[in-house]
Enzyme design. Structure first.
Site, PDB file in Angstrom:
ATOM      1  N   LYS A 173       4.044  -6.975   4.031  1.00  0.00           N
ATOM      2  CA  LYS A 173       3.773  -5.588   3.679  1.00  0.00           C
ATOM      3  C   LYS A 173       3.443  -4.831   4.959  1.00  0.00           C
ATOM      4  O   LYS A 173       2.912  -5.388   5.932  1.00  0.00           O
ATOM      5  CB  LYS A 173       2.649  -5.464   2.659  1.00  0.00           C
ATOM      6  CG  LYS A 173       1.253  -5.845   3.115  1.00  0.00           C
ATOM      7  CD  LYS A 173       0.504  -4.827   3.950  1.00  0.00           C
ATOM      8  CE  LYS A 173       0.488  -3.466   3.288  1.00  0.00           C
ATOM      9  NZ  LYS A 173      -0.223  -2.472   4.209  1.00  0.00           N
ATOM     10  N   GLU A 216       6.524   4.714   7.438  1.00  0.00           N
ATOM     11  CA  GLU A 216       6.120   5.935   6.749  1.00  0.00           C
ATOM     12  C   GLU A 216       6.851   7.177   7.266  1.00  0.00           C
ATOM     13  O   GLU A 216       6.692   7.578   8.415  1.00  0.00           O
ATOM     14  CB  GLU A 216       4.607   6.143   6.905  1.00  0.00           C
ATOM     15  CG  GLU A 216       3.791   5.111   6.164  1.00  0.00           C
ATOM     16  CD  GLU A 216       2.320   5.140   6.511  1.00  0.00           C
ATOM     17  OE1 GLU A 216       1.541   4.578   5.723  1.00  0.00           O
ATOM     18  OE2 GLU A 216       1.951   5.711   7.547  1.00  0.00           O
ATOM     19  N   THR A 229       0.871  -1.188   0.000  1.00  0.00           N
ATOM     20  CA  THR A 229       0.000   0.000   0.000  1.00  0.00           C
ATOM     21  C   THR A 229       0.904   1.234   0.000  1.00  0.00           C
ATOM     22  O   THR A 229       1.319   1.705  -1.046  1.00  0.00           O
ATOM     23  CB  THR A 229      -0.966  -0.006   1.198  1.00  0.00           C
ATOM     24  OG1 THR A 229      -0.233  -0.234   2.407  1.00  0.00           O
ATOM     25  CG2 THR A 229      -2.014  -1.092   1.046  1.00  0.00           C
ATOM     26  N   THR A 268      -0.469  -2.068   9.854  1.00  0.00           N
ATOM     27  CA  THR A 268      -1.212  -2.656   8.735  1.00  0.00           C
ATOM     28  C   THR A 268      -0.240  -3.615   8.105  1.00  0.00           C
ATOM     29  O   THR A 268       0.505  -3.275   7.215  1.00  0.00           O
ATOM     30  CB  THR A 268      -1.587  -1.579   7.738  1.00  0.00           C
ATOM     31  OG1 THR A 268      -1.592  -0.353   8.382  1.00  0.00           O
ATOM     32  CG2 THR A 268      -2.878  -1.918   7.121  1.00  0.00           C
ATOM     33  N   ASN A 328       0.163  10.527   6.450  1.00  0.00           N
ATOM     34  CA  ASN A 328      -1.051   9.994   7.055  1.00  0.00           C
ATOM     35  C   ASN A 328      -2.211  10.975   7.023  1.00  0.00           C
ATOM     36  O   ASN A 328      -3.353  10.572   7.256  1.00  0.00           O
ATOM     37  CB  ASN A 328      -0.753   9.536   8.486  1.00  0.00           C
ATOM     38  CG  ASN A 328      -0.041   8.202   8.514  1.00  0.00           C
ATOM     39  OD1 ASN A 328      -0.675   7.157   8.389  1.00  0.00           O
ATOM     40  ND2 ASN A 328       1.283   8.219   8.634  1.00  0.00           N
ATOM     41  N   SER A 365      -6.374  10.866  -0.038  1.00  0.00           N
ATOM     42  CA  SER A 365      -6.631  11.832  -1.108  1.00  0.00           C
ATOM     43  C   SER A 365      -6.084  11.364  -2.440  1.00  0.00           C
ATOM     44  O   SER A 365      -5.332  10.402  -2.523  1.00  0.00           O
ATOM     45  CB  SER A 365      -6.007  13.182  -0.755  1.00  0.00           C
ATOM     46  OG  SER A 365      -4.611  13.061  -0.608  1.00  0.00           O
TER      47      SER A 365
END
Length: 385
Positions: free
Chosen positions: A170, A261, A148, A181, A380, A385
């Site tokens: 992942k 991230e 993702t 996740t 995040n 979007s």
């Protein structure tokens, strides 16, 4: 270096059309046997996605023939229709592979609350079956299809004596215990019972994925699955296999941490001198989830006071005024007082080691986390979007 390295496995990754970008978004891993033994561990979050609810039932008997994984949608909080999509996905795989739907696991990852298109998933499964391959290409495509916000696929191979382990994972955000996740599939051609697999998997995840606490946010979709084909016809000693599995899981966990991230520091928080291992984990976790500490590391500031403040909130037995704290090899706090000057600490490298010595016992544990950065907040806030 893929999940198809062990004998008996085929995999595929395709663009089913779930993601608007046209990227790979559906993976299929098939165990061709001769055995279909399996074990799985799941998120401990009470809010669980439809694939988790389905897969818990499938994995209960220790027999799994295949696993379908999609990115581009978590299929969580999507009501009865969402569960039917999961069921429909398993039925499509079962029909195309000639196995029982009750032996097909389903995993999903992506945005919570978005309804997946069952027809798109069903057609994607049919396409993936046609693309199944036992070579590295199929395994690599599968690893890419489950990404993702990941920037790179995570894969590992560990070779034993006549048998091997392959794995893919992942995850780049929502990495916290309850597994992280995070989706993980591990394959092996070792000949082991479902009970042995379950014991080894729980032991491995306890000291790897469960110690990864990137941002303190527990996912609704975490699942780690271990599939065994028995195709090598070699039955390793359970302790030997458990050690190799732990090695594979540790590699994948560290790859997840490195791709967190927006992170600029990978932080290992080592706690020693605790009364129990659980105490050490609690202390390390309290620092890993402290935003003030994480922001200080982002700013290359060895603010050890924030470490002491964080561990003081735990129930672990220790005297705060006996604690030592070191950062990247420099002891900045000794017995609850300043020690070496902060300027002696170099926090510019990405790898960051924090050592907390409690002087209360003999137990230890290490928690892995990341710093809190501007990029993490941006990614995040702009994710949907």
């Amino acid at each position: 270096m893929t999940i198809t390295h062990p004998q008996g496995f085929e995999a595929a990754g395709i663009a089913a059309g779930i993601k608007r970008t046209g990227a790979l978004d559906l993976a299929l891993v098939v165990n061709r046997g001769p055995a279909q033994q399996a074990a799985a561990v799941f998120t401990s979050n009470r809010a669980q996605a439809n694939p988790i609810i389905w897969s818990r039932q499938v994995a209960a008997d220790g027999i799994v023939s295949a696993i379908v994984l999609n990115s581009g949608g978590a299929n969580c909080f999507t009501g009865p229709e969402g569960f039917q999509v999961t069921h429909r996905t398993a039925e499509a795989a079962a029909s195309g592979l000639g196995v029982a739907a009750g032996d097909v696991l389903v995993c999903s990852t992506g945005l919570i609350g978005d309804q997946l298109d069952g027809e798109v998933l069903e057609e994607g499964v049919v396409s993936a079956i046609a693309r199944l391959s036992s070579d590295d290409g199929g395994g690599d495509d599968a690893a890419r299809a489950i990404m993702t916000t990941d920037t790179t696929p995570k894969q590992v191979v560990v070779v034993g004596d006549g048998w091997s382990i392959g794995g893919m994972a992942k995850g780049a955000g929502m990495l916290a215990p309850g597994l992280a996740t995070m989706l993980v599939v591990v394959t092996t051609d070792a000949a082991l019972s479902a009970a042995d697999l379950d014991s080894a998997l729980r032991a491995a995840t306890r000291v790897t994925f469960d110690r990864l606490d990137s941002d303190g946010c527990m996912s609704t979709n975490d699942q780690v699955t271990l599939l065994a084909s028995g195709a090598s016809d070699v039955a390793p000693e359970p302790t030997e296999f458990a050690a190799a599995l732990t090695e594979a899981c540790r590699s994948l966990a560290m790859q997840l941490q490195a791709d967190a991230e927006g992170a600029s520091h990978d932080i290992a928080i080592e706690v020693v001198g605790a009364v129990t291992e659980d105490d050490a984990v609690e202390v390390g976790r309290s620092v890993a989830r402290n935003n003030l500490f994480k922001a200080a590391i982002f700013g290359n500031d060895p603010n050890w006071g924030r470490v002491l403040a964080a561990i003081g909130t735990t129930s672990a037995p220790f005297d705060p005024y006996l604690v030592d704290v070191s950062m990247n090899g420099v002891r900045v706090c000794h017995a609850g007082r300043p020690d070496a000057p902060r300027d002696d600490v170099d926090l510019t490298p990405r790898a960051t080691h924090v050592l907390i010595e409690l002087h209360a016992g003999e137990a230890s544990a290490t928690i892995f986390t990341n710093d809190l950065t501007h990029d993490y907040v941006h990614e995040n806030s702009a994710y949907a979007s």
